[in-house]
Design a protein around this motif. Structure first.
Motif, PDB file in Angstrom:
ATOM      1  N   ILE A  12      43.830   9.220   2.544  1.00 37.70           N
ATOM      2  CA  ILE A  12      44.067  10.423   3.608  1.00 37.70           C
ATOM      3  C   ILE A  12      44.674  10.011   4.857  1.00 37.70           C
ATOM      4  N   HIS A  13      44.301   8.839   5.399  1.00 42.32           N
ATOM      5  CA  HIS A  13      45.204   8.416   6.425  1.00 42.32           C
ATOM      6  C   HIS A  13      46.479   8.320   6.298  1.00 42.32           C
ATOM      7  N   LEU A  14      47.142   7.837   4.886  1.00 41.15           N
ATOM      8  CA  LEU A  14      48.509   7.537   4.759  1.00 41.15           C
ATOM      9  C   LEU A  14      49.105   8.961   4.643  1.00 41.15           C
ATOM     10  N   ARG A  15      48.290   9.884   4.235  1.00 41.70           N
ATOM     11  CA  ARG A  15      48.727  11.366   4.110  1.00 41.70           C
ATOM     12  C   ARG A  15      49.040  11.978   5.372  1.00 41.70           C
ATOM     13  N   LEU A  16      47.971  11.845   6.205  1.00 45.58           N
ATOM     14  CA  LEU A  16      47.992  12.581   7.394  1.00 45.58           C
ATOM     15  C   LEU A  16      48.827  11.659   8.676  1.00 45.58           C
ATOM     16  N   MET A  17      48.680  10.605   8.590  1.00 43.09           N
ATOM     17  CA  MET A  17      49.394   9.793   9.562  1.00 43.09           C
ATOM     18  C   MET A  17      50.520   8.947   9.045  1.00 43.09           C
ATOM     19  N   PRO A  18      51.730   9.665   8.782  1.00 41.40           N
ATOM     20  CA  PRO A  18      52.346   8.497   8.090  1.00 41.40           C
ATOM     21  C   PRO A  18      53.269   7.753   9.009  1.00 41.40           C
ATOM     22  N   HIS A  19      54.022   6.577   8.786  1.00 44.46           N
ATOM     23  CA  HIS A  19      54.442   5.714   9.449  1.00 44.46           C
ATOM     24  C   HIS A  19      56.046   5.065   8.990  1.00 44.46           C
ATOM     25  N   PRO A  20      56.824   5.056   9.792  1.00 47.56           N
ATOM     26  CA  PRO A  20      58.048   4.539   9.040  1.00 47.56           C
ATOM     27  C   PRO A  20      57.831   3.133   8.458  1.00 47.56           C
ATOM     28  N   ILE A  22      55.087   2.145   6.850  1.00 48.45           N
ATOM     29  CA  ILE A  22      54.096   2.053   5.781  1.00 48.45           C
ATOM     30  C   ILE A  22      54.550   2.798   4.611  1.00 48.45           C
ATOM     31  N   VAL A  23      54.379   2.165   3.411  1.00 47.86           N
ATOM     32  CA  VAL A  23      54.661   2.964   2.167  1.00 47.86           C
ATOM     33  C   VAL A  23      53.996   4.132   1.992  1.00 47.86           C
ATOM     34  N   PRO A  24      54.591   5.347   2.228  1.00 51.48           N
ATOM     35  CA  PRO A  24      53.518   6.569   1.913  1.00 51.48           C
ATOM     36  C   PRO A  24      52.955   6.940   0.862  1.00 51.48           C
ATOM     37  N   CYS A  25      51.874   7.513   0.982  1.00 59.06           N
ATOM     38  CA  CYS A  25      50.966   7.952  -0.258  1.00 59.06           C
ATOM     39  C   CYS A  25      51.300   9.389  -0.875  1.00 59.06           C
ATOM     40  N   MET A  26      51.659   9.371  -2.156  1.00 53.09           N
ATOM     41  CA  MET A  26      51.822  10.834  -2.608  1.00 53.09           C
ATOM     42  C   MET A  26      50.685  11.301  -3.341  1.00 53.09           C
ATOM     43  N   GLY A  27      49.722  10.527  -3.760  1.00 53.93           N
ATOM     44  CA  GLY A  27      48.721  10.746  -4.504  1.00 53.93           C
ATOM     45  C   GLY A  27      47.813   9.654  -4.969  1.00 53.93           C
ATOM     46  N   ILE A  28      46.620   9.772  -5.683  1.00 49.60           N
ATOM     47  CA  ILE A  28      45.994   8.833  -6.180  1.00 49.60           C
ATOM     48  C   ILE A  28      45.578   9.095  -7.651  1.00 49.60           C
ATOM     49  N   LEU A  70      51.729  -3.199  10.780  1.00 51.43           N
ATOM     50  CA  LEU A  70      50.473  -3.636  10.811  1.00 51.43           C
ATOM     51  C   LEU A  70      49.593  -3.276  12.146  1.00 51.43           C
ATOM     52  N   HIS A  71      50.403  -3.159  13.321  1.00 51.32           N
ATOM     53  CA  HIS A  71      49.673  -2.657  14.493  1.00 51.32           C
ATOM     54  C   HIS A  71      49.392  -1.240  14.302  1.00 51.32           C
ATOM     55  N   PHE A  72      50.108  -0.544  13.683  1.00 54.06           N
ATOM     56  CA  PHE A  72      49.644   0.761  13.261  1.00 54.06           C
ATOM     57  C   PHE A  72      48.381   1.005  12.532  1.00 54.06           C
ATOM     58  N   LEU A  73      48.240   0.058  11.516  1.00 53.39           N
ATOM     59  CA  LEU A  73      47.208   0.198  10.881  1.00 53.39           C
ATOM     60  C   LEU A  73      45.826  -0.297  11.532  1.00 53.39           C
ATOM     61  N   GLN A  74      45.988  -1.264  12.578  1.00 50.80           N
ATOM     62  CA  GLN A  74      44.986  -1.692  13.386  1.00 50.80           C
ATOM     63  C   GLN A  74      44.565  -0.609  14.227  1.00 50.80           C
ATOM     64  N   GLN A  75      45.553   0.214  14.766  1.00 47.97           N
ATOM     65  CA  GLN A  75      45.132   1.269  15.839  1.00 47.97           C
ATOM     66  C   GLN A  75      44.035   2.103  14.951  1.00 47.97           C
ATOM     67  N   ASP A  92      65.105   3.156   1.187  1.00 47.79           N
ATOM     68  CA  ASP A  92      66.428   3.292   0.994  1.00 47.79           C
ATOM     69  C   ASP A  92      67.432   3.277   2.153  1.00 47.79           C
ATOM     70  N   HIS A  93      66.713   3.072   3.413  1.00 48.41           N
ATOM     71  CA  HIS A  93      67.551   2.907   4.553  1.00 48.41           C
ATOM     72  C   HIS A  93      67.392   1.591   5.184  1.00 48.41           C
ATOM     73  N   GLY A  94      66.845   0.497   4.188  1.00 49.00           N
ATOM     74  CA  GLY A  94      66.713  -0.785   4.584  1.00 49.00           C
ATOM     75  C   GLY A  94      65.752  -1.307   5.448  1.00 49.00           C
ATOM     76  N   LYS A  95      64.581  -0.470   5.490  1.00 50.12           N
ATOM     77  CA  LYS A  95      63.659  -0.894   6.524  1.00 50.12           C
ATOM     78  C   LYS A  95      62.416  -1.363   5.850  1.00 50.12           C
ATOM     79  N   ALA A  96      61.660  -2.265   6.382  1.00 51.49           N
ATOM     80  CA  ALA A  96      60.499  -2.818   5.672  1.00 51.49           C
ATOM     81  C   ALA A  96      59.165  -1.685   5.842  1.00 51.49           C
ATOM     82  N   CYS A  97      58.554  -1.854   4.443  1.00 55.33           N
ATOM     83  CA  CYS A  97      57.294  -0.923   4.464  1.00 55.33           C
ATOM     84  C   CYS A  97      56.167  -1.719   3.805  1.00 55.33           C
ATOM     85  N   ILE A  98      55.098  -1.759   4.496  1.00 54.90           N
ATOM     86  CA  ILE A  98      53.924  -2.424   3.997  1.00 54.90           C
ATOM     87  C   ILE A  98      53.401  -1.575   2.932  1.00 54.90           C
ATOM     88  N   ALA A  99      53.067  -2.136   1.736  1.00 59.55           N
ATOM     89  CA  ALA A  99      52.541  -1.510   0.431  1.00 59.55           C
ATOM     90  C   ALA A  99      51.222  -2.069   0.296  1.00 59.55           C
TER      91      ALA A  99
END
Length: 222
Positions: A12-20, A22-28, A70-75, A92-99
């Motif tokens: 739910i956090h990943l769905r409602l609070m996306p971050h550039p 953090i790998v987004p959540c599409m479901g479980i 990581l700072h976003f997650l800690q918040q 796809d944009h060459g940016k790092a995402c935590i999975a």
């Protein structure tokens, strides 16, 4: 039940609070023995593979992006618990995402745990390896242990291989970390970045920098 509640909360956090970064959540996906978060396919692979294929890319910038994530997650009081190169993907944009957020703290519904649920020893902080030495009751992951793992990630990205890569068996890294051994400096790494990594893997959790300080340090470097 606790595992299910944890996974659902993090999804739910990943769905409602996306971050550039953090790998987004599409479901479980849930079954009798498995809980998994569904994420987009990352064509560029993980951060180490990507930097090897693209040697001109700024490793410092990618690590700065991880620190931002990581700072976003800690918040939101979310501990990763298994930060390592294979858990940092490049979009796809060459940016790092935590999975794999939260999977490190979960066990299967059948109650059987594995390496993923415990974290990965090569990147694990000493207080998770020998918690009693630090006055802890359990080897639980914390914000400070995530910072330690970030330091190991810095080494991995610049060295091009995991910490203690000469050790064949994962568990053999346990006594080395517990006894204060850390990886040797890679050949090509900025002095400031290496200094930051060594601060991140300080034996004392209280002596490690906060992840926001880590991010700010990297952000001001050229």
């Amino acid at each position: 039940m606790h595992d299910l509640q944890t996974l659902l909360r993090e999804a739910i956090h990943l769905r409602l609070m996306p971050h550039p970064h953090i790998v987004p959540c599409m479901g479980i996906v849930m079954s009798e023995t498995m809980l998994r978060i569904i994420s987009p396919w990352m064509e560029n692979g993980d951060i180490v593979t990507y930097t090897k294929k693209h040697p001109s890319v700024s490793k410092k910038d990618l690590l700065e992006q991880v620190a931002d994530g990581l700072h976003f997650l800690q918040q939101y009081k979310l501990v990763h618990g298994d930060l390592k190169g294979s858990n940092v993907l490049i979009n796809d944009h060459g940016k790092a995402c935590i999975a794999d957020l939260g999977l490190s703290n979960l066990t299967s519904l059948s109650g059987m745990s594995n390496l993923s649920s415990a974290g990965t020893y090569r990147y694990m902080s000493p207080e998770r390896i020998v918690p009693e030495k630090f006055g802890m009751d359990t080897p639980r992951a914390t914000f400070s242990s995530d910072v330690f793992s970030f330091g190991m990630l810095v080494y991995e990205v610049y060295a091009g291989h995991p910490p203690f890569h000469g050790i064949r068996f994962e568990a053999s890294a346990i006594p080395r970390i517990a006894n204060g051994e850390r990886p040797m400096r890679p050949r090509y790494i900025e002095d400031e970045v290496w200094s930051l990594a060594t601060r991140c893997w300080n034996e004392s959790p209280k002596e490690r920098p906060h992840i926001f300080e880590v991010y700010n340090t990297l952000a001001v470097l050229p």
